[in-house]
Design an enzyme around this catalytic site. Sequence first.
Site, PDB file in Angstrom:
ATOM      1  N   LYS A  21      31.151  39.130  26.011  1.00 45.09           N
ATOM      2  CA  LYS A  21      29.859  39.657  26.477  1.00 45.09           C
ATOM      3  C   LYS A  21      28.710  39.145  25.625  1.00 45.09           C
ATOM      4  CE  LYS A  21      31.286  43.494  29.179  1.00 45.09           C
ATOM      5  NZ  LYS A  21      31.093  44.845  29.646  1.00 45.09           N
ATOM      6  N   LYS A  76      37.738  38.106  35.886  1.00 43.74           N
ATOM      7  CA  LYS A  76      37.994  39.502  36.236  1.00 43.74           C
ATOM      8  C   LYS A  76      36.921  40.017  37.200  1.00 43.74           C
ATOM      9  CE  LYS A  76      36.575  42.835  33.645  1.00 43.74           C
ATOM     10  NZ  LYS A  76      36.242  44.062  32.896  1.00 43.74           N
ATOM     11  N   LYS A 121      31.884  44.832  37.439  1.00 47.85           N
ATOM     12  CA  LYS A 121      30.738  45.426  38.116  1.00 47.85           C
ATOM     13  C   LYS A 121      29.407  44.875  37.626  1.00 47.85           C
ATOM     14  CE  LYS A 121      31.422  50.059  36.269  1.00 47.85           C
ATOM     15  NZ  LYS A 121      31.437  50.052  34.812  1.00 47.85           N
TER      16      LYS A 121
HETATM   17  P1  AMP Z   1      34.455  49.537  33.226  1.00 49.37           P
HETATM   18  O1  AMP Z   1      33.835  48.945  34.443  1.00 49.37           O
HETATM   19  O2  AMP Z   1      34.525  48.511  32.129  1.00 49.37           O
HETATM   20  O3  AMP Z   1      33.843  50.821  32.791  1.00 49.37           O
HETATM   21  O4  AMP Z   1      35.992  49.824  33.601  1.00 49.37           O
HETATM   22  C1  AMP Z   1      36.572  51.096  33.759  1.00 49.37           C
HETATM   23  C2  AMP Z   1      38.074  51.034  33.933  1.00 49.37           C
HETATM   24  O5  AMP Z   1      38.439  50.203  35.037  1.00 49.37           O
HETATM   25  C3  AMP Z   1      38.814  50.445  32.726  1.00 49.37           C
HETATM   26  O6  AMP Z   1      40.049  51.124  32.573  1.00 49.37           O
HETATM   27  C4  AMP Z   1      39.029  49.021  33.106  1.00 49.37           C
HETATM   28  O7  AMP Z   1      40.121  48.439  32.445  1.00 49.37           O
HETATM   29  C5  AMP Z   1      39.297  49.156  34.610  1.00 49.37           C
HETATM   30  N1  AMP Z   1      38.902  47.909  35.299  1.00 49.37           N
HETATM   31  C6  AMP Z   1      37.650  47.399  35.392  1.00 49.37           C
HETATM   32  N2  AMP Z   1      37.657  46.240  36.077  1.00 49.37           N
HETATM   33  C7  AMP Z   1      38.945  46.002  36.427  1.00 49.37           C
HETATM   34  C8  AMP Z   1      39.612  44.957  37.155  1.00 49.37           C
HETATM   35  N3  AMP Z   1      38.946  43.924  37.626  1.00 49.37           N
HETATM   36  N4  AMP Z   1      40.956  45.055  37.320  1.00 49.37           N
HETATM   37  C9  AMP Z   1      41.647  46.113  36.833  1.00 49.37           C
HETATM   38  N5  AMP Z   1      41.086  47.125  36.142  1.00 49.37           N
HETATM   39  C10 AMP Z   1      39.763  47.082  35.932  1.00 49.37           C
END
Ligand code: AMP
Length: 327
Positions: free
Chosen positions: A112, A194, A197
């Site tokens: 990041k 990956k 968002k």
């Molecule tokens: P975040 O958007 O970083 O707050 O992600 C929240 C949760 O979703 C965490 O447990 C991440 O590991 C999971 N997560 C986010 N993006 C992915 C993805 N592309 N594939 C699988 N898990 C994801």
Amino acid sequence: MKKRVFSGIKPSGNLHIGHYLGAIKQWVQMQDNYDNIFCIVDLHAITVPQDPKVLKAWTREITGLYLAAGIDPKQSIVFVQSHICAHAELAWILNCFIPMGWMQRMTQFKEKSQKLKEQVSTGLFDYPALMAADILLYDTDVVPVGEDQKQHVELARDVAQRFNSIYGETFKLPEPVIPKVGARIMGLDDPTRKMDKSETAPGHAINLLDPPDVIRSKLMRATTDSLKEIRFDGNRPGVYNLLVIYELFSGKSRQEIEAHFDGKGYAALKKELGDVVVEGLRPLQERYRKLTADPSHIDSILADGADRARPMAEKTLALVKERVGLG
Ligand code: AMP
Ligand code: TRP
């Protein structure tokens, strides 16, 4: 005594199928057998710039999605991180027990910060200390997350161990739980990255609240390759990613899926995938609309969640302060 689960998501954008398949689906499956706490981690969201009104709106939307996906707020505690001061306070204390070298090894920060360059905040660097505080405040046993968060959970475990070795048994040591399939759903436009968002390209992610026609058209445009055969082959990331999504939404085995698509082309795969994803998300979307029809409903769930979580967090923080000699 049931074991404790703790997990959370940042309210910093649309939730997509990666969040659902990598995290939330596991939470729902584990719910009955564990004592659960699910957090909306807004203090983590502000490690990158956020519009105040939008941040509040995302916080409510994500709460609604947790519930719509099957989290039962009577059974599980659902709350907002910034509603409980102990998170920020314990994060500070843990900071003082985390060597810089551990933080510098965190791959998520490295990735990041490359993108954000000098704009990168100190908070983003320190993000794992706050995440460790989230986990350790509640005597957490297991942390169900996607693959990208494994290293952060391990750091939480390491700092807990270090603190315990200095001050005596204080924190429980948490374990990450990563799904066997779906722990890393990739971007539809670029299957080497990956699904994330913070990516803004319109064809990148399928959001949980996307209407059926949007889901279908995003899938039809998904990047594949110039081969023909439809097989689970990790060396062909585009098709592999689509097949994994199909597998998880359809509940069918890999063998069945390969047999089903034998002799068919990518257009057929994408069309049928559109059907299973649209049908898979339909009940969640319907529940979401009902749950959020009255906005005060979500706020009262969050207030109740914070009231239930706060005494636990405060108890741990008081013990930590006592051990360290604060106050
Ligand atoms: P975040 O958007 O970083 O707050 O992600 C929240 C949760 O979703 C965490 O447990 C991440 O590991 C999971 N997560 C986010 N993006 C992915 C993805 N592309 N594939 C699988 N898990 C994801
Ligand atoms: N850092 C996690 C993510 O981006 C979110 C998070 C914050 C979290 N605190 C947590 C996840 C505690 C599990 C446990 O995905």
